[in-house]
Design an enzyme around this catalytic site. Structure first.
Site, PDB file in Angstrom:
ATOM      1  N   ARG A 168      32.468 -11.711  21.518  1.00  0.00           N
ATOM      2  CA  ARG A 168      33.384 -11.042  22.457  1.00  0.00           C
ATOM      3  C   ARG A 168      34.630 -11.885  22.666  1.00  0.00           C
ATOM      4  NH1 ARG A 168      30.715  -6.734  25.671  1.00  0.00           N
ATOM      5  NH2 ARG A 168      32.690  -6.702  26.781  1.00  0.00           N
TER       6      ARG A 168
ATOM      7  N   GLY B 296      18.841  -5.149  20.812  1.00  0.00           N
ATOM      8  CA  GLY B 296      18.945  -6.495  21.361  1.00  0.00           C
ATOM      9  C   GLY B 296      18.273  -6.683  22.701  1.00  0.00           C
ATOM     10  N   HIS B 297      18.837  -6.067  23.721  1.00  0.00           N
ATOM     11  CA  HIS B 297      18.465  -6.414  25.095  1.00  0.00           C
ATOM     12  C   HIS B 297      16.971  -6.264  25.379  1.00  0.00           C
ATOM     13  CE1 HIS B 297      18.324  -5.926  29.518  1.00  0.00           C
ATOM     14  NE2 HIS B 297      19.212  -6.891  29.465  1.00  0.00           N
TER      15      HIS B 297
ATOM     16  N   ASN C  40      19.727  -7.959  17.574  1.00  0.00           N
ATOM     17  CA  ASN C  40      20.899  -8.525  18.240  1.00  0.00           C
ATOM     18  C   ASN C  40      20.443  -9.658  19.164  1.00  0.00           C
ATOM     19  OD1 ASN C  40      22.826  -8.970  20.346  1.00  0.00           O
ATOM     20  ND2 ASN C  40      23.887  -7.112  19.739  1.00  0.00           N
TER      21      ASN C  40
ATOM     22  N   ASP D 269      22.486 -11.674  21.046  1.00  0.00           N
ATOM     23  CA  ASP D 269      23.519 -12.074  22.019  1.00  0.00           C
ATOM     24  C   ASP D 269      22.934 -12.670  23.288  1.00  0.00           C
ATOM     25  OD1 ASP D 269      25.419 -10.994  20.354  1.00  0.00           O
ATOM     26  OD2 ASP D 269      25.772  -9.205  21.556  1.00  0.00           O
ATOM     27  N   HIS D 270      21.827 -12.047  23.762  1.00  0.00           N
ATOM     28  CA  HIS D 270      21.375 -12.442  25.099  1.00  0.00           C
ATOM     29  C   HIS D 270      20.562 -13.732  25.120  1.00  0.00           C
ATOM     30  CE1 HIS D 270      23.532  -9.212  26.669  1.00  0.00           C
ATOM     31  NE2 HIS D 270      22.811  -8.291  26.064  1.00  0.00           N
TER      32      HIS D 270
ATOM     33  N   HIS E 225      21.997   0.846  21.010  1.00  0.00           N
ATOM     34  CA  HIS E 225      22.387   0.630  22.400  1.00  0.00           C
ATOM     35  C   HIS E 225      21.346   1.208  23.358  1.00  0.00           C
ATOM     36  CE1 HIS E 225      24.679  -0.216  25.972  1.00  0.00           C
ATOM     37  NE2 HIS E 225      25.401  -1.002  25.217  1.00  0.00           N
TER      38      HIS E 225
ATOM     39  N   GLU F 281      27.888   3.814  13.436  1.00  0.00           N
ATOM     40  CA  GLU F 281      26.752   3.499  14.306  1.00  0.00           C
ATOM     41  C   GLU F 281      26.864   4.409  15.519  1.00  0.00           C
ATOM     42  OE1 GLU F 281      25.884  -0.599  15.326  1.00  0.00           O
ATOM     43  OE2 GLU F 281      24.584   0.039  16.969  1.00  0.00           O
TER      44      GLU F 281
ATOM     45  N   HIS G 114      27.585 -10.244  18.668  1.00  0.00           N
ATOM     46  CA  HIS G 114      28.875  -9.730  19.143  1.00  0.00           C
ATOM     47  C   HIS G 114      29.702 -10.918  19.613  1.00  0.00           C
ATOM     48  CE1 HIS G 114      30.988  -6.596  22.001  1.00  0.00           C
ATOM     49  NE2 HIS G 114      31.838  -7.290  21.275  1.00  0.00           N
TER      50      HIS G 114
ATOM     51  N   ARG H 213      23.734 -21.746  32.011  1.00  0.00           N
ATOM     52  CA  ARG H 213      23.720 -23.153  32.403  1.00  0.00           C
ATOM     53  C   ARG H 213      24.772 -23.977  31.656  1.00  0.00           C
ATOM     54  NH1 ARG H 213      19.234 -25.632  35.019  1.00  0.00           N
ATOM     55  NH2 ARG H 213      18.944 -24.307  36.819  1.00  0.00           N
TER      56      ARG H 213
ATOM     57  N   ARG I 122      31.612 -14.551  26.340  1.00  0.00           N
ATOM     58  CA  ARG I 122      30.644 -14.685  27.440  1.00  0.00           C
ATOM     59  C   ARG I 122      29.246 -15.048  26.946  1.00  0.00           C
ATOM     60  NH1 ARG I 122      30.133  -8.451  29.422  1.00  0.00           N
ATOM     61  NH2 ARG I 122      32.369  -8.695  29.561  1.00  0.00           N
ATOM     62  N   HIS I 123      28.960 -14.761  25.662  1.00  0.00           N
ATOM     63  CA  HIS I 123      27.653 -15.213  25.159  1.00  0.00           C
ATOM     64  C   HIS I 123      27.800 -15.949  23.824  1.00  0.00           C
ATOM     65  CE1 HIS I 123      27.988 -11.167  23.491  1.00  0.00           C
ATOM     66  NE2 HIS I 123      27.549 -10.560  24.577  1.00  0.00           N
TER      67      HIS I 123
ATOM     68  N   GLU J 206      29.497  -7.760  15.382  1.00  0.00           N
ATOM     69  CA  GLU J 206      30.148  -6.754  16.232  1.00  0.00           C
ATOM     70  C   GLU J 206      31.408  -7.383  16.799  1.00  0.00           C
ATOM     71  OE1 GLU J 206      27.421  -5.731  19.299  1.00  0.00           O
ATOM     72  OE2 GLU J 206      26.020  -4.782  17.939  1.00  0.00           O
TER      73      GLU J 206
ATOM     74  N   THR K 109      28.450  -4.255  29.437  1.00  0.00           N
ATOM     75  CA  THR K 109      28.042  -4.124  28.041  1.00  0.00           C
ATOM     76  C   THR K 109      28.969  -3.091  27.414  1.00  0.00           C
ATOM     77  OG1 THR K 109      26.195  -3.580  26.568  1.00  0.00           O
ATOM     78  CG2 THR K 109      26.288  -2.364  28.638  1.00  0.00           C
ATOM     79  N   THR K 110      28.789  -2.824  26.124  1.00  0.00           N
ATOM     80  CA  THR K 110      29.692  -1.885  25.456  1.00  0.00           C
ATOM     81  C   THR K 110      29.383  -0.480  25.965  1.00  0.00           C
ATOM     82  OG1 THR K 110      29.513  -3.359  23.575  1.00  0.00           O
ATOM     83  CG2 THR K 110      30.598  -1.258  23.199  1.00  0.00           C
TER      84      THR K 110
HETATM   85  N1  PXP Z   1      24.943  -1.733  18.733  1.00  0.00           N
HETATM   86  C1  PXP Z   1      26.142  -2.079  19.232  1.00  0.00           C
HETATM   87  C2  PXP Z   1      27.371  -1.678  18.481  1.00  0.00           C
HETATM   88  C3  PXP Z   1      26.253  -2.828  20.420  1.00  0.00           C
HETATM   89  O1  PXP Z   1      27.463  -3.169  20.905  1.00  0.00           O
HETATM   90  C4  PXP Z   1      25.074  -3.250  21.060  1.00  0.00           C
HETATM   91  C5  PXP Z   1      25.166  -4.088  22.293  1.00  0.00           C
HETATM   92  O2  PXP Z   1      25.721  -5.305  21.981  1.00  0.00           O
HETATM   93  C6  PXP Z   1      23.848  -2.889  20.488  1.00  0.00           C
HETATM   94  C7  PXP Z   1      23.804  -2.109  19.340  1.00  0.00           C
HETATM   95  C8  PXP Z   1      22.547  -3.341  21.068  1.00  0.00           C
HETATM   96  O3  PXP Z   1      22.355  -2.788  22.323  1.00  0.00           O
HETATM   97  P1  PXP Z   1      21.138  -3.304  23.214  1.00  0.00           P
HETATM   98  O4  PXP Z   1      21.386  -4.740  23.490  1.00  0.00           O
HETATM   99  O5  PXP Z   1      21.212  -2.427  24.409  1.00  0.00           O
HETATM  100  O6  PXP Z   1      19.893  -3.098  22.382  1.00  0.00           O
END
Ligand code: PXP
Length: 238
Positions: A44, A212-213, A6, A8-9, A190, A150, A42, A17, A48-49, A69, A99-100
């Site tokens: 959203r 992701g994170h 993932n 997103d970040h 997650h 999931e 994702h 910025r 936001r990202h 997502e 976050t979710t």
């Molecule tokens: N799976 C789903 C459905 C999510 O919403 C997220 C967060 O966007 C993740 C996995 C990944 O979570 P993390 O960024 O904490 O690894």
């Protein structure tokens, strides 16, 4: 085990910025180069990202699948129908959340969700539902006709005592077994990181991970490619 990253970040950092760096497309290309199975993003509602353009650009430029997502909102559904990613993952979304924070409550929203999801029938898009590790949620997911569940691993990731960790792992494992019994594909994600991933990988019913994170965080220090490959090694340990 399918390993989806993932990104997103990477977009979160860019949006801090409002410019063009770091490039989300470059991140997607690195995920592909590392031999991962899919890119998870994702879109959203508050953007936001990840932005709409990121999605279009990534889909044009990479050859591995996209797992999109998304909340069950008409606007995002229209975009998904236009883009036709390989897979969509339905998540709950609240604007004020960081976050979710929990799984989609398919038991509660069964009628509305099944009616909204019906537009994806015949599109060939795989439907995944992000749910808590709860038996009723899994049965309702099956009844809703999704392909994949999931399992939300947030409670596990936030647990700090060994009792709580064992309790949560047991819930996840039971949920994964139940999913397979119902002939669903089972994914998880997650809050998974380099320290807590090992017991999750040992749950053989789990076939897909979305992480992701922790990877993007580590990439700040070691670079994205190395951060991904280190996690890939942990995921592919069996
Ligand atoms: N799976 C789903 C459905 C999510 O919403 C997220 C967060 O966007 C993740 C996995 C990944 O979570 P993390 O960024 O904490 O690894």
């Amino acid at each position: 085990m399918l390993f989806n990253v993932n990104i997103d970040h990477v977009a979160t950092l860019r949006e801090a910025r409002g410019g063009i760096e770091p490039s989300v497309l470059d991140a997607a290309l690195i995920v592909e180069k590392c031999g991962c199975d899919a890119i998870t993003v994702h879109l959203r509602e508050d953007r936001r990202h990840i932005q709409d353009d990121d999605l279009f650009t990534i889909m044009k430029s990479v050859n591995i699948p996209i797992n999109l997502e998304m909340a069950l909102s008409e606007e995002i559904i229209d975009i998904a129908l236009k883009l036709k990613p390989k897979q969509i993952t339905i998540v709950p979304e609240r604007r004020e959340e960081l976050t979710t924070e929990g799984g989609f409550d398919i038991v509660r929203y069964f009628d509305k969700a099944t009616s909204m999801l019906s537009v994806f029938a015949e599109t060939g898009i795989l439907l995944s539902l992000f749910i808590d590790p709860d038996e009723d949620q899994i049965s309702a997911s099956k009844a809703a006709g999704v392909d994949i569940i999931e399992i939300h691993t947030g409670e596990y990731s936030n647990s700090s005592t060994s009792d709580a960790i064992s309790f949560e792992l047991n819930r996840i494992s039971k949920a994964a077994i139940k999913g397979k019994e119902l002939d669903l594909q089972v994914a998880a994600g997650h809050g998974l990181n380099y320290s807590n991933i090992a017991p999750i990988v040992k749950i053989l019913e789990i076939e897909e991970l979305n992480i992701g994170h922790s990877i993007i965080s580590r990439s700040v220090f070691v670079g994205l490619e190395r951060a991904i490959l280190e996690m890939k090694k942990l995921v592919e340990v069996l």
